[in-house]
Write an enzyme that holds these catalytic residues in place. Structure first.
Site, short mmCIF file in Angstrom:
data_model
loop_
_atom_site.label_atom_id
_atom_site.label_comp_id
_atom_site.label_asym_id
_atom_site.label_seq_id
_atom_site.Cartn_x
_atom_site.Cartn_y
_atom_site.Cartn_z
N ARG A 95 0.85 -1.24 0.01
CA ARG A 95 0.10 0.03 -0.16
C ARG A 95 0.69 1.37 0.07
O ARG A 95 2.06 1.34 0.61
CB ARG A 95 -0.80 -0.09 1.39
CG ARG A 95 -2.20 -0.72 1.12
CD ARG A 95 -3.13 -0.24 0.10
NE ARG A 95 -4.15 -1.09 -0.23
CZ ARG A 95 -4.48 -2.27 -0.75
NH1 ARG A 95 -3.36 -2.46 -1.76
NH2 ARG A 95 -5.50 -2.82 -1.07
N HIS A 150 -1.47 0.33 -10.02
CA HIS A 150 -2.04 -0.47 -9.02
C HIS A 150 -2.49 -1.60 -9.82
O HIS A 150 -3.75 -1.91 -9.66
CB HIS A 150 -2.99 0.05 -8.36
CG HIS A 150 -3.54 -0.53 -7.09
ND1 HIS A 150 -3.70 0.22 -5.99
CD2 HIS A 150 -3.43 -1.91 -6.72
CE1 HIS A 150 -4.18 -0.71 -5.03
NE2 HIS A 150 -3.82 -2.11 -5.50
P1 NAP Z 1 -1.50 -10.90 4.65
O1 NAP Z 1 -1.44 -12.47 4.16
O2 NAP Z 1 -2.44 -10.51 5.76
O3 NAP Z 1 0.19 -10.58 5.09
C1 NAP Z 1 0.62 -9.62 5.60
C2 NAP Z 1 1.82 -9.49 6.21
O4 NAP Z 1 2.21 -8.24 6.72
C3 NAP Z 1 1.86 -10.44 7.34
O5 NAP Z 1 2.98 -11.02 7.26
C4 NAP Z 1 2.14 -9.68 8.56
O6 NAP Z 1 2.75 -10.09 9.71
C5 NAP Z 1 2.82 -8.56 7.90
N1 NAP Z 1 2.65 -7.13 8.79
C6 NAP Z 1 1.26 -6.42 8.89
N2 NAP Z 1 1.58 -5.54 9.87
C7 NAP Z 1 2.83 -5.50 10.17
C8 NAP Z 1 3.84 -4.78 10.99
N3 NAP Z 1 3.38 -3.67 11.88
N4 NAP Z 1 5.05 -5.07 10.99
C9 NAP Z 1 5.58 -6.34 10.47
N5 NAP Z 1 5.00 -6.97 9.71
C10 NAP Z 1 3.67 -6.74 9.49
O7 NAP Z 1 -1.65 -10.12 3.42
P2 NAP Z 1 -1.33 -10.40 2.02
O8 NAP Z 1 -2.24 -11.09 1.29
O9 NAP Z 1 -0.03 -10.96 1.87
O10 NAP Z 1 -1.41 -8.92 1.29
C11 NAP Z 1 -0.69 -7.82 1.78
C12 NAP Z 1 -1.12 -6.43 1.06
O11 NAP Z 1 -0.70 -6.56 -0.15
C13 NAP Z 1 -2.43 -6.53 1.22
O12 NAP Z 1 -2.99 -5.93 2.50
C14 NAP Z 1 -2.82 -5.34 0.18
O13 NAP Z 1 -2.54 -4.05 0.85
C15 NAP Z 1 -1.61 -5.61 -0.70
N6 NAP Z 1 -2.09 -5.83 -2.04
C16 NAP Z 1 -1.46 -5.36 -3.17
C17 NAP Z 1 -1.90 -5.45 -4.56
C18 NAP Z 1 -1.51 -4.79 -5.64
O14 NAP Z 1 -2.04 -4.96 -6.93
N7 NAP Z 1 -0.69 -3.91 -5.41
C19 NAP Z 1 -2.62 -6.73 -4.63
C20 NAP Z 1 -2.94 -7.40 -3.39
C21 NAP Z 1 -2.61 -6.99 -2.21
P3 NAP Z 1 2.26 -11.47 10.37
O15 NAP Z 1 2.33 -12.57 9.47
O16 NAP Z 1 3.12 -11.70 11.60
O17 NAP Z 1 0.73 -11.18 10.93
C1 GLV Z 2 -5.29 -4.88 -4.15
O1 GLV Z 2 -4.61 -3.73 -4.01
C2 GLV Z 2 -5.69 -5.81 -3.12
O2 GLV Z 2 -5.72 -5.47 -2.06
O3 GLV Z 2 -6.10 -6.95 -3.61
#
Ligand code: NAP
Ligand code: GLV
Length: 312
Positions: free
Chosen positions: A227, A275
Site C-alpha cells: 500500500r 496499481h
Molecule cells: P497477509 O497475508 O495478511 O500478510 C500481511 C503480512 O504483513 C503478514 O506477514 C504480517 O505479519 C505483516 N505485517 C502486518 N503488519 C505488520 C507490522 N506492523 N510489522 C511487520 N509486519 C507486519 O496479506 P497479503 O495477502 O500478503 O497482502 C498484503 C497486502 O498487499 C494487502 O494488505 C494489500 O494491501 C496489498 N496488495 C496489493 C496488491 C497490488 O496489486 N498492488 C494486490 C494485492 C494485495 P504477520 O504474518 O506476523 O501477521
Molecule cells: C489490491 O490492491 C488488493 O488489495 O488486492
C-alpha cells in the site's frame, strides 16, 4: 437461494456474474445499483471501494467479501457495521499475479533496467554490469500470503532472500526470517532490493520515512506493491535525487490515480505502475467466494477473516 450483492466501478460486471454462475449456477447475482431491498432476504456483499454507508444501508448482509486482499477500501467507511464479518481475497490468481510482478521487478532492478530506460532517453550507451544474483540481498516487508509467494518466486534465481513480519514464523527453506519492529533497522541495512508487501495499518503507515530509507545501503532499490501509505514519497524522491536510492518501482500510492502534477512522474529511474501488481481474477475469485459462503453456511470460519484489531 444464495444472493450476492456486487459492487465494482468502471468495470464490466458480466464477467463476474458469469464466473460466479459457472461455479454456483443457482446464485442470485445482483449488480449495483440493482441490489433490491433488505427485505429480499439474506445476502453476501462482494465489493471493491463501495460508497461509504452502502454496506450499513443493507442490514441483510451476512458477510462482506473484499474483491482485494487489502481492506482499507472498506474500513475507511465510518459507518461500516462492526459486527459484519469481512473476508479478504485470497484467490490463487492474486498470488500468481504478485509472484510474477515481484519476480519481474526484482530482476529489472537487479539488472539496472530503470537506469537504462532513463539513459535511453538521452541516447546514452552507458552500460550497467549487474552483480551475480547470489550476491544480491532481497528483503520482503510482509510475509503473509503474498510475501510468501514472492519469496518462492525469487529463490530459484539464487537471490539471498529475507523477509520481515510482525510475528515469528516457522522456518522456510532458503528464506531468512525476521520479525518485530526492533529487527527492522538491521533488516533494512542488509537489503539491496526492498519489496513492500505490507497492508495499510496505523503501524505500517509512514514506516519508511526519511531516516529508515537512509538505512538502506547506498544504491539500493525499492519495489512497493503493498500500500502507498508505507513510504514518505517526498523522502523517497530526495533519496533518489541524491542517488542514495538508485531506482524504484511504485505500484501503489497514498492517492490513486497519482495526480498528473505529482513530481514523481518526472523522476529518473522510477517505474510507476497503476496499481496492477496483482489483480483478482474472476474465475479463481468466484471459486474462493462460493467456497467460503459454503463454509459460513455450514458454521465454519471462512478463510482470511479480517482481524479488526490487527487491521488485516
Ligand atoms: P497477509 O497475508 O495478511 O500478510 C500481511 C503480512 O504483513 C503478514 O506477514 C504480517 O505479519 C505483516 N505485517 C502486518 N503488519 C505488520 C507490522 N506492523 N510489522 C511487520 N509486519 C507486519 O496479506 P497479503 O495477502 O500478503 O497482502 C498484503 C497486502 O498487499 C494487502 O494488505 C494489500 O494491501 C496489498 N496488495 C496489493 C496488491 C497490488 O496489486 N498492488 C494486490 C494485492 C494485495 P504477520 O504474518 O506476523 O501477521
Ligand atoms: C489490491 O490492491 C488488493 O488489495 O488486492
Amino acid at each position: 437461494m444464495t444472493r450476492i450483492l456486487f459492487y465494482l466501478e468502471d468495470y464490466s460486471h458480466d464477467i463476474w456474474r458469469d464466473s460466479l454462475l459457472k461455479v454456483a449456477p443457482g446464485i442470485d447475482f445482483r449488480s449495483y445499483p440493482d441490489w433490491g431491498t433488505p427485505d429480499d432476504g439474506p445476502a453476501y456483499a462482494f465489493v471493491w471501494e463501495p460508497e461509504p454507508g452502502l454496506i450499513a444501508s443493507y442490514p441483510n448482509i451476512r458477510a462482506v467479501f473484499s474483491l482485494g486482499a487489502g481492506v482499507d477500501h472498506l474500513t475507511r467507511d465510518p459507518n461500516l457495521p462492526p459486527e459484519v464479518p469481512i473476508i479478504r481475497m485470497g484467490d490463487d490468481g492474486l498470488k500468481e499475479g504478485m509472484a510474477e510482478f515481484v519476480a519481474m521487478s526484482v530482476l529489472m532492478h537487479h539488472r539496472g533496467i530503470p537506469s537504462m530506460i532513463t539513459k535511453q532517453k538521452n541516447k546514452d550507451w552507458g552500460r550497467f554490469f549487474a552483480k551475480a544474483a547470489k550476491d544480491v540481498r532481497v528483503g520482503i516487508l510482509g510475509f503473509g500470503a503474498l510475501g510468501r509467494v514472492a519469496a518462492e518466486a525469487l529463490t530459484p534465481f539464487g537471490y539471498q532472500v529475507a523477509a520481515w513480519s510482525r510475528t515469528p514464523k516457522n522456518p522456510v527453506e532458503d528464506v531468512t526470517l525476521h520479525h518485530g519492529s526492533d529487527r527492522l533497522d538491521d533488516f533494512l541495512a542488509n537489503t539491496d532490493i526492498l519489496v513492500g508487501l505490507l497492508p495499510s495499518t496505523p503501524e505500517t503507515q509512514g514506516l519508511l520515512d526519511k531516516e529508515r530509507l537512509s538505512l538502506l545501503p547506498e544504491g539500493a532499490s525499492i519495489i512497493n506493491a503493498g500500500r502507498g501509505t508505507l513510504i514518505d514519497l517526498d523522502a523517497l524522491k530526495a533519496h533518489m535525487e541524491s542517488g542514495h536510492i538508485a531506482s524504484a518501482t511504485l505500484d501503489v500510492f497514498p492517492e490513486e490515480p497519482l495526480p498528473s502534477n505529482h513530481p514523481l512522474w518526472g523522476l529518473d529511474n522510477l517505474i510507476i505502475t497503476p496499481h496492477i501488481a496483482a489483480i483478482t481474477r474472476p474465475d479463481t475469485a468466484a471459486e474462493y467466494v462460493v467456497r467460503n459462503i459454503a463454509r459460513i453456511e455450514q458454521g465454519d470460519a471462512p478463510e482470511n477473516l479480517l482481524d479488526a484489531n490487527r487491521g488485516y
